[in-house]
Design a protein around this motif. Structure first.
Motif, short mmCIF file in Angstrom:
data_model
loop_
_atom_site.label_atom_id
_atom_site.label_comp_id
_atom_site.label_asym_id
_atom_site.label_seq_id
_atom_site.Cartn_x
_atom_site.Cartn_y
_atom_site.Cartn_z
N ARG A 23 0.36 2.66 -5.54
CA ARG A 23 -1.10 2.69 -5.61
C ARG A 23 -1.61 3.97 -4.98
NH1 ARG A 23 0.24 -2.68 -4.38
NH2 ARG A 23 -0.43 -4.18 -5.97
N LEU A 24 -2.13 4.85 -5.79
CA LEU A 24 -2.63 6.14 -5.31
C LEU A 24 -4.15 6.11 -5.24
CD1 LEU A 24 -0.44 8.61 -7.40
CD2 LEU A 24 -0.08 7.86 -5.05
N GLU A 25 -4.69 6.59 -4.12
CA GLU A 25 -6.13 6.69 -3.95
C GLU A 25 -6.55 8.15 -4.03
OE1 GLU A 25 -9.58 5.86 -0.55
OE2 GLU A 25 -7.46 5.47 -0.12
N ARG A 26 -7.47 8.46 -4.93
CA ARG A 26 -7.96 9.83 -5.04
C ARG A 26 -8.89 10.12 -3.85
NH1 ARG A 26 -8.65 13.87 -9.18
NH2 ARG A 26 -9.36 15.69 -8.02
N LEU A 27 -8.60 11.18 -3.15
CA LEU A 27 -9.35 11.58 -1.97
C LEU A 27 -10.17 12.83 -2.28
CD1 LEU A 27 -6.48 11.13 0.65
CD2 LEU A 27 -8.29 9.49 0.06
N PRO A 28 -11.13 13.18 -1.43
CA PRO A 28 -11.89 14.43 -1.66
C PRO A 28 -10.96 15.63 -1.72
CG PRO A 28 -12.96 13.08 0.03
CD PRO A 28 -11.64 12.43 -0.25
N ASP A 29 -11.26 16.56 -2.61
CA ASP A 29 -10.41 17.74 -2.77
C ASP A 29 -10.32 18.57 -1.49
OD1 ASP A 29 -10.14 16.88 -5.33
OD2 ASP A 29 -11.12 18.60 -6.28
N GLU A 30 -11.39 18.54 -0.67
CA GLU A 30 -11.36 19.31 0.58
C GLU A 30 -10.28 18.82 1.53
OE1 GLU A 30 -15.03 17.36 0.44
OE2 GLU A 30 -14.18 18.07 -1.46
N ALA A 31 -9.90 17.54 1.40
CA ALA A 31 -8.90 16.98 2.31
C ALA A 31 -7.57 17.70 2.16
CB ALA A 31 -8.73 15.48 2.05
N GLY A 32 -7.19 18.02 0.93
CA GLY A 32 -5.93 18.70 0.70
C GLY A 32 -5.94 20.12 1.25
N ALA A 33 -7.04 20.84 1.02
CA ALA A 33 -7.14 22.20 1.54
C ALA A 33 -7.12 22.21 3.06
CB ALA A 33 -8.42 22.86 1.02
N ARG A 34 -7.75 21.20 3.69
CA ARG A 34 -7.74 21.11 5.15
C ARG A 34 -6.33 20.89 5.67
NH1 ARG A 34 -7.31 16.98 8.34
NH2 ARG A 34 -7.67 15.49 6.66
N LEU A 35 -5.57 20.00 5.02
CA LEU A 35 -4.19 19.76 5.46
C LEU A 35 -3.33 21.01 5.28
CD1 LEU A 35 -3.61 16.17 4.05
CD2 LEU A 35 -3.56 16.82 6.45
N LEU A 36 -3.53 21.73 4.19
CA LEU A 36 -2.77 22.95 3.97
C LEU A 36 -3.04 23.98 5.05
CD1 LEU A 36 -3.19 23.15 0.12
CD2 LEU A 36 -0.99 23.32 1.28
N ARG A 37 -4.30 24.12 5.45
CA ARG A 37 -4.63 25.08 6.51
C ARG A 37 -4.06 24.62 7.85
NH1 ARG A 37 -9.36 25.51 3.24
NH2 ARG A 37 -9.68 27.67 2.55
N GLN A 38 -4.15 23.33 8.12
CA GLN A 38 -3.61 22.81 9.38
C GLN A 38 -2.10 23.04 9.46
OE1 GLN A 38 -3.63 18.57 9.80
NE2 GLN A 38 -3.26 18.63 12.01
N TRP A 39 -1.43 22.77 8.36
CA TRP A 39 0.03 22.95 8.31
C TRP A 39 0.39 24.43 8.49
CZ3 TRP A 39 2.46 25.39 3.99
CH2 TRP A 39 3.85 25.38 4.05
N ALA A 40 -0.37 25.34 7.87
CA ALA A 40 -0.11 26.78 8.02
C ALA A 40 -0.30 27.21 9.47
CB ALA A 40 -1.03 27.57 7.10
N GLU A 41 -1.31 26.66 10.14
CA GLU A 41 -1.53 27.00 11.55
C GLU A 41 -0.38 26.51 12.41
OE1 GLU A 41 -5.27 25.21 12.38
OE2 GLU A 41 -6.43 26.69 11.22
N MET A 42 0.16 25.33 12.09
CA MET A 42 1.31 24.81 12.83
C MET A 42 2.51 25.74 12.69
SD MET A 42 1.06 20.77 11.81
CE MET A 42 2.67 20.38 12.50
N ARG A 43 2.73 26.25 11.49
CA ARG A 43 3.86 27.15 11.24
C ARG A 43 3.66 28.48 11.98
NH1 ARG A 43 7.19 23.38 10.61
NH2 ARG A 43 8.23 23.26 8.61
#
Length: 301
Positions: A23-43
């Motif tokens: 069961r997949l729930e579609r989330l706001p598109d901004e959520a994915g971009a936010r996670l990508l930026r957070q992950w890049a900052e962690m790296r």
């Protein structure tokens, strides 16, 4: 002591709600971009604090919190083919794991947002395969793109304790035949495969009258980047440049040349701070569309 993943495999048969489908729930598109930026900052922070990021050709081994499938699709191909991707997801942790599935659409700027989906991978459940994952089996999208999967915590932030894994097979019915399929494997890889590297090389491809080849790049940075693609044969070469947009991927066909066996060298042209990217190349038989994939590794000169 950590429980063995398959000790209670029979439990899978009793989880009827899970077995009925993911069961997949579609989330706001901004959520994915936010996670990508957070992950890049962690790296970037890991590199600054000398913890290090060690890209390699090792596939995700079930003990990581992020997994990248470099190419997946639901789209027509050459010669009457139509490619779909079957994706397998696994949670090796001891607890249910919330995940986010981010779709990096081919040749689309994702800096403002990317299609993002959420679901939970239960613990103590066998790996689950979703047929035609990009299409009506899961995301209900079309086209070609990369799939980045994050483990997330209760705050919807990247969970570094996640233990997830993924695998993908992209396939097509055999063109001009009544039955049978052709396919290529795209196992999940470490998204940091070419982190802080200006070059990657994919080996073992072919380009001639019988085989066509393509080169693919996944840009996991929030800005676009330019790359040079050099296809080296035994006696000649083909060379061209490509721009890959932010949080996106690009797969381009190599112009025809009778080069025979080839290697594909992908070089970052702009001098930017360290970021993560992945490159690959594919070869397909012109008659059947059957083919293979070669991931680009860092040459050790």
């Amino acid at each position: 002591m950590k429980r063995a993943f398959f000790v209670c495999i029979v439990f899978f048969l009793s989880v009827t709600a899970w077995a009925e489908g993911l069961r997949l729930e579609r989330l706001p598109d901004e959520a994915g971009a936010r996670l990508l930026r957070q992950w890049a900052e962690m790296r970037a922070e890991a590199q600054r604090t000398a913890q290090g990021v060690c890209p390699s050709l090792v596939l995700v081994d079930g003990s990581d919190f992020a997994a990248l499938i470099p190419a997946a699709g639901n789209l027509p191909g050459a010669g009457g083919s139509f490619f779909r991707s079957d994706v397998t997801l696994a949670n090796y942790g001891e607890s249910d794991q919330e995940i986010r599935i981010v779709w990096l659409q081919r040749d689309t700027d994702g800096s403002a947002g990317v299609p993002t989906f959420g679901t939970t991978l239960p613990a103590d459940v066998a790996p689950f395969t979703i047929r035609n994952f990009v299409g009506d089996g899961g995301l209900e999208l079309s086209g070609l793109g990369a799939i980045l999967i994050f483990a997330v915590d209760s705050l919807d932030s990247v969970d570094p304790n996640g233990e997830i894994d993924a695998y993908s097979r992209i396939w097509s019915p055999l063109p001009n035949a009544s039955s049978g399929t052709v396919s290529q494997q795209f196992p999940a890889v470490n998204p940091d495969l070419l982190f802080d590297s200006f070059e990657g090389i994919a080996l073992g491809l072919r380009l001639d009258e019988d085989y066509r080849s393509s080169a693919g790049i996944v840009n996991l940075d929030s800005v676009s980047h330019q790359y040079n693609i050099l296809v080296i044969g035994d006696f000649d070469f083909v060379e061209f440049d490509v721009t890959v947009r932010a949080f996106s991927m690009s797969q381009v066909s190599v112009p025809f040349a009778d080069l025979g066996d080839v290697s594909v060298v992908v070089t970052l042209l702009d001098d930017d701070p360290p970021f993560s990217w992945v490159a690959y190349a594919t070869t397909n038989d012109n008659e059947t569309s059957d083919g293979w994939v070669s991931l680009a590794g860092i040459p050790d000169f």
